[in-house]
Design a protein around this motif. Sequence first.
Motif, PDB file in Angstrom:
ATOM      1  N   LEU A 111       1.091  -1.118  -0.199  1.00 32.42           N
ATOM      2  CA  LEU A 111       0.273   0.340   0.447  1.00 32.42           C
ATOM      3  C   LEU A 111       0.915   1.302  -0.228  1.00 32.42           C
ATOM      4  O   LEU A 111       0.822   2.642  -0.277  1.00 32.42           O
ATOM      5  N   ARG A 112       2.345   1.283   0.060  1.00 34.00           N
ATOM      6  CA  ARG A 112       2.880   2.457   0.380  1.00 34.00           C
ATOM      7  C   ARG A 112       4.058   2.247  -1.242  1.00 34.00           C
ATOM      8  O   ARG A 112       4.885   3.769  -1.729  1.00 34.00           O
ATOM      9  N   ARG A 113       3.257   1.709  -2.359  1.00 41.58           N
ATOM     10  CA  ARG A 113       3.659   1.262  -3.657  1.00 41.58           C
ATOM     11  C   ARG A 113       3.177   1.749  -4.464  1.00 41.58           C
ATOM     12  O   ARG A 113       2.067   1.800  -4.827  1.00 41.58           O
ATOM     13  N   PRO A 114       3.942   2.903  -4.505  1.00 41.15           N
ATOM     14  CA  PRO A 114       3.380   3.620  -6.315  1.00 41.15           C
ATOM     15  C   PRO A 114       2.224   2.472  -7.123  1.00 41.15           C
ATOM     16  O   PRO A 114       1.386   2.865  -7.485  1.00 41.15           O
ATOM     17  N   ALA A 115       3.327   1.418  -8.304  1.00 41.10           N
ATOM     18  CA  ALA A 115       2.586   0.607  -8.136  1.00 41.10           C
ATOM     19  C   ALA A 115       1.390  -0.352  -8.380  1.00 41.10           C
ATOM     20  O   ALA A 115       0.170  -0.227  -9.110  1.00 41.10           O
ATOM     21  N   THR A 116       1.046  -0.654  -7.182  1.00 42.08           N
ATOM     22  CA  THR A 116      -0.748  -0.787  -6.401  1.00 42.08           C
ATOM     23  C   THR A 116      -1.475   0.128  -6.944  1.00 42.08           C
ATOM     24  O   THR A 116      -2.346  -0.341  -7.474  1.00 42.08           O
ATOM     25  N   TYR A 117      -1.147   1.690  -7.018  1.00 48.11           N
ATOM     26  CA  TYR A 117      -2.249   2.378  -7.675  1.00 48.11           C
ATOM     27  C   TYR A 117      -2.173   2.806  -8.912  1.00 48.11           C
ATOM     28  O   TYR A 117      -3.332   3.100  -9.188  1.00 48.11           O
ATOM     29  N   ILE A 118      -0.977   2.575  -9.073  1.00 49.90           N
ATOM     30  CA  ILE A 118      -0.926   3.372 -10.895  1.00 49.90           C
ATOM     31  C   ILE A 118      -1.951   2.346 -11.536  1.00 49.90           C
ATOM     32  O   ILE A 118      -2.864   2.239 -12.517  1.00 49.90           O
ATOM     33  N   TYR A 119      -1.830   0.339 -11.419  1.00 52.67           N
ATOM     34  CA  TYR A 119      -2.168  -0.903 -11.666  1.00 52.67           C
ATOM     35  C   TYR A 119      -3.816  -0.467 -11.617  1.00 52.67           C
ATOM     36  O   TYR A 119      -4.791  -0.331 -12.436  1.00 52.67           O
ATOM     37  N   PHE A 120      -4.318  -0.066  -9.850  1.00 52.26           N
ATOM     38  CA  PHE A 120      -5.859   0.188  -9.688  1.00 52.26           C
ATOM     39  C   PHE A 120      -6.456   0.876 -10.493  1.00 52.26           C
ATOM     40  O   PHE A 120      -7.096   1.067 -11.391  1.00 52.26           O
ATOM     41  N   PHE A 121      -5.736   2.531 -10.767  1.00 49.26           N
ATOM     42  CA  PHE A 121      -6.413   3.735 -11.144  1.00 49.26           C
ATOM     43  C   PHE A 121      -5.961   3.236 -13.412  1.00 49.26           C
ATOM     44  O   PHE A 121      -6.741   3.598 -14.012  1.00 49.26           O
ATOM     45  N   THR A 122      -4.925   2.411 -13.649  1.00 52.33           N
ATOM     46  CA  THR A 122      -4.943   2.052 -14.649  1.00 52.33           C
ATOM     47  C   THR A 122      -6.733   1.709 -15.302  1.00 52.33           C
ATOM     48  O   THR A 122      -7.458   1.644 -16.187  1.00 52.33           O
ATOM     49  N   ILE A 123      -6.529   0.516 -14.651  1.00 58.24           N
ATOM     50  CA  ILE A 123      -8.144  -0.718 -15.441  1.00 58.24           C
ATOM     51  C   ILE A 123      -8.829   0.279 -14.946  1.00 58.24           C
ATOM     52  O   ILE A 123      -9.667   0.319 -15.189  1.00 58.24           O
ATOM     53  N   LEU A 124      -9.164   1.112 -13.557  1.00 60.59           N
ATOM     54  CA  LEU A 124     -10.194   1.723 -13.337  1.00 60.59           C
ATOM     55  C   LEU A 124     -10.721   3.189 -14.821  1.00 60.59           C
ATOM     56  O   LEU A 124     -12.079   3.149 -15.155  1.00 60.59           O
ATOM     57  N   LEU A 125      -9.506   3.872 -15.156  1.00 60.92           N
ATOM     58  CA  LEU A 125      -9.526   4.895 -16.228  1.00 60.92           C
ATOM     59  C   LEU A 125      -9.860   3.837 -17.237  1.00 60.92           C
ATOM     60  O   LEU A 125     -10.840   4.132 -18.509  1.00 60.92           O
ATOM     61  N   LEU A 126      -9.264   2.720 -17.599  1.00 66.31           N
ATOM     62  CA  LEU A 126      -9.663   2.315 -18.986  1.00 66.31           C
ATOM     63  C   LEU A 126     -11.084   1.862 -19.112  1.00 66.31           C
ATOM     64  O   LEU A 126     -11.856   1.647 -19.983  1.00 66.31           O
ATOM     65  N   VAL A 127     -11.603   1.443 -17.983  1.00 73.20           N
ATOM     66  CA  VAL A 127     -13.337   1.094 -17.857  1.00 73.20           C
ATOM     67  C   VAL A 127     -13.708   1.782 -18.095  1.00 73.20           C
ATOM     68  O   VAL A 127     -14.810   1.868 -18.704  1.00 73.20           O
ATOM     69  N   THR A 128     -13.276   2.908 -17.131  1.00 69.83           N
ATOM     70  CA  THR A 128     -13.981   3.895 -17.734  1.00 69.83           C
ATOM     71  C   THR A 128     -14.457   4.145 -18.826  1.00 69.83           C
ATOM     72  O   THR A 128     -15.410   4.721 -19.703  1.00 69.83           O
ATOM     73  N   LEU A 129     -13.856   4.594 -19.383  1.00 75.32           N
ATOM     74  CA  LEU A 129     -13.625   4.925 -20.889  1.00 75.32           C
ATOM     75  C   LEU A 129     -14.711   3.585 -22.046  1.00 75.32           C
ATOM     76  O   LEU A 129     -14.817   4.350 -22.777  1.00 75.32           O
ATOM     77  N   ILE A 130     -13.580   2.571 -21.589  1.00 84.42           N
ATOM     78  CA  ILE A 130     -14.670   2.144 -22.609  1.00 84.42           C
ATOM     79  C   ILE A 130     -16.401   2.197 -22.504  1.00 84.42           C
ATOM     80  O   ILE A 130     -16.888   2.006 -23.520  1.00 84.42           O
ATOM     81  N   ILE A 131     -16.887   2.247 -20.793  1.00 90.39           N
ATOM     82  CA  ILE A 131     -17.886   2.450 -20.546  1.00 90.39           C
ATOM     83  C   ILE A 131     -18.839   3.444 -21.761  1.00 90.39           C
ATOM     84  O   ILE A 131     -19.740   3.425 -22.103  1.00 90.39           O
ATOM     85  N   ALA A 132     -18.154   4.562 -21.165  1.00 95.78           N
ATOM     86  CA  ALA A 132     -18.355   5.662 -21.006  1.00 95.78           C
ATOM     87  C   ALA A 132     -18.304   6.016 -22.990  1.00 95.78           C
ATOM     88  O   ALA A 132     -19.724   6.607 -23.487  1.00 95.78           O
ATOM     89  N   ASN A 133     -18.198   5.600 -23.895  1.00 96.98           N
ATOM     90  CA  ASN A 133     -17.524   5.611 -25.363  1.00 96.98           C
ATOM     91  C   ASN A 133     -18.513   4.005 -25.883  1.00 96.98           C
ATOM     92  O   ASN A 133     -18.651   3.676 -26.820  1.00 96.98           O
ATOM     93  N   GLY A 134     -19.563   3.691 -24.541  1.00 92.73           N
ATOM     94  CA  GLY A 134     -19.923   2.797 -25.361  1.00 92.73           C
ATOM     95  C   GLY A 134     -19.110   1.959 -25.795  1.00 92.73           C
ATOM     96  O   GLY A 134     -19.923   1.028 -27.432  1.00 92.73           O
ATOM     97  N   GLY A 135     -18.578   1.683 -25.390  1.00 94.97           N
ATOM     98  CA  GLY A 135     -17.355   0.730 -26.278  1.00 94.97           C
ATOM     99  C   GLY A 135     -17.703  -1.363 -26.004  1.00 94.97           C
ATOM    100  O   GLY A 135     -16.962  -1.751 -25.933  1.00 94.97           O
ATOM    101  N   SER A 136     -18.384  -1.408 -25.001  1.00 93.69           N
ATOM    102  CA  SER A 136     -18.820  -2.826 -24.649  1.00 93.69           C
ATOM    103  C   SER A 136     -19.460  -3.385 -26.058  1.00 93.69           C
ATOM    104  O   SER A 136     -20.005  -2.793 -26.508  1.00 93.69           O
ATOM    105  N   PRO A 137     -18.976  -4.816 -25.933  1.00 95.06           N
ATOM    106  CA  PRO A 137     -19.831  -5.075 -27.393  1.00 95.06           C
ATOM    107  C   PRO A 137     -21.344  -5.868 -27.276  1.00 95.06           C
ATOM    108  O   PRO A 137     -22.553  -6.371 -27.795  1.00 95.06           O
ATOM    109  N   ALA A 138     -21.905  -4.960 -26.261  1.00 93.15           N
ATOM    110  CA  ALA A 138     -23.418  -4.946 -25.821  1.00 93.15           C
ATOM    111  C   ALA A 138     -24.732  -4.327 -27.156  1.00 93.15           C
ATOM    112  O   ALA A 138     -24.030  -3.591 -28.480  1.00 93.15           O
TER     113      ALA A 138
END
Lengths: 208, 295
Positions: free
Chosen positions: A14-41
Amino acid sequence: MFWTVFSFELNYRLRRPATYIYFFTILLLVTLIIANGGSPASEKVHHNSPAMIGSFFSTMGILSILICSAVMGVPLYRDLEHNTKEYLLSSPIRKSAYFWGRFWGSFAILVFICLGAIPGFMIGSWIGPLFDWAKPERYGPNHLVYYLWPFVTLLLPSLFFSSCLFFGLVSWFRNNRILYTVSIMLFILYLLSDFWCAISKAGFGRFA
Amino acid sequence: MELLIETLSKQYSNGVQALNNVSLNIPQGMFGLLGPNGAGKSTLMRTIATLQKADSGSITWGELNILEQQEEMRKVLGYLPQEFGVYPRVSAEMMLDHIARLKGLSNRKERNETVSALLQKVNLYKERKRNLGTYSGGMKQRFGIAQALIGNPKILIVDEPTAGLDPAERNRFYNLLSEIGESTIVILSTHIVEDVKTLCKQFAIICSGEVMYVGTPHDAVKTLDGKIWSKAIDKHEIEDYREKYKVIATQLSEGKLFIRVVSDDNPGEGFTASEPTLEDVYFNAISAKVDLVTL
Ligand SMILES: Nc1ncnc2c1ncn2[C@@H]1O[C@H](COP(=O)(O)OP(=O)(O)O)[C@@H](O)[C@H]1O
Ligand SMILES: [Mg+2]
């Protein structure tokens, strides 16, 4: 003894930046995919429908292999990399506490990182219509349980499987370079099996 | 209680016989293991520290069979490896706290007190919040000493602890160790005779995995009384002298080569009698195994 190792692992990560970098990368990617209607629905299906969430999380089980190898590959290797094993292992630490403390500590961090997908989904389905990136009627209501259930039943088992594999490989080979090879191989196997599924579903006729 | 090492042998898989029938009685107090690089000191210490197995022999401390009851041994052990690293992005305080917990200090208050007392002892208290990765070599060594001392070990093993310390740090460390040595078994390895002379009640000289001498520094020096002879010679004559005498030390000074030889009787030829020193004992003991004169 287990808790000592476990809590140190959590604390360390929890002191390592990598943990948060991974967390926010996933968060951001998913946000962008869903906000752009990029899901295969398809047209009549909400981008954040439980079915979509479910299929998304099961795919994420594969895509997260890379993060999984990064997170689960380091804890045992750390004492070899930094040459700390001599004095740590001359303390009265049980092998099992050392092993499982590091495993579960790292696994908890991995789960935390992957949980980033849930706010990602929620934020995406909120800002998508807000910025007019996708039509408001393509999004349904957000209920936490729609996310938690597939997370626990679909993503978590995959994470557990790959975590065991990577953690075991490092403890066996005492080296973490092997993980790159194995995670890429797993990935290729996934793509191949996906391809074969597509072929057999579609029938060979289409490719002939 | 004494630490008893009996007929300990170890051969590495590459064929090196690192320990050859080593037997030692190590009493309370400072015990020095003196030997050149590759003598087997680290191997012996790692074996006592339960980090590696021996091929044969035993190590016991009272009722405790150290080679079998590893966990029991680790509860009373403090170990400073010859070479060790740190987690670069963890502070000294956090790491010591973790090690203290591993050593069984479960009470938080007690642990905090132990850790700050140790940090003060090794003079790192001001730097306790800094990440270990930013420490200098000497600071890292002091951190290593602190971690070895956590939990008041009954058996303290320090492998070449003075390497990498500057003279002031070394002195402080000498004081720290001799304080601890009053109530603990302290095994210290070194290739520096000075360390043994300053610190150790008892010492052993080991070379090529064998014990060449055990005793007190004082008695060791007495064994060479009246047997050390010295002379200044020309540099190119050294080969002749090495053939004729047991040359144990050479020192170049003002263009002349001062040599010391061991001989029961006066060799004549301009040699003069000299007071034996601990260095003489050391070089005499290992001269059978290693080539001393490197001119
Ligand atoms: N892991 C190892 N594998 C093979 N040989 C080793 C190993 N460790 C030490 N040795 C050899 O054993 C001998 C004794 O080494 P060591 O115990 O480190 O000596 P010292 O600490 O006195 O310098 C040396 O010849 C060294 O090269
Ligand atoms: Mg050594």
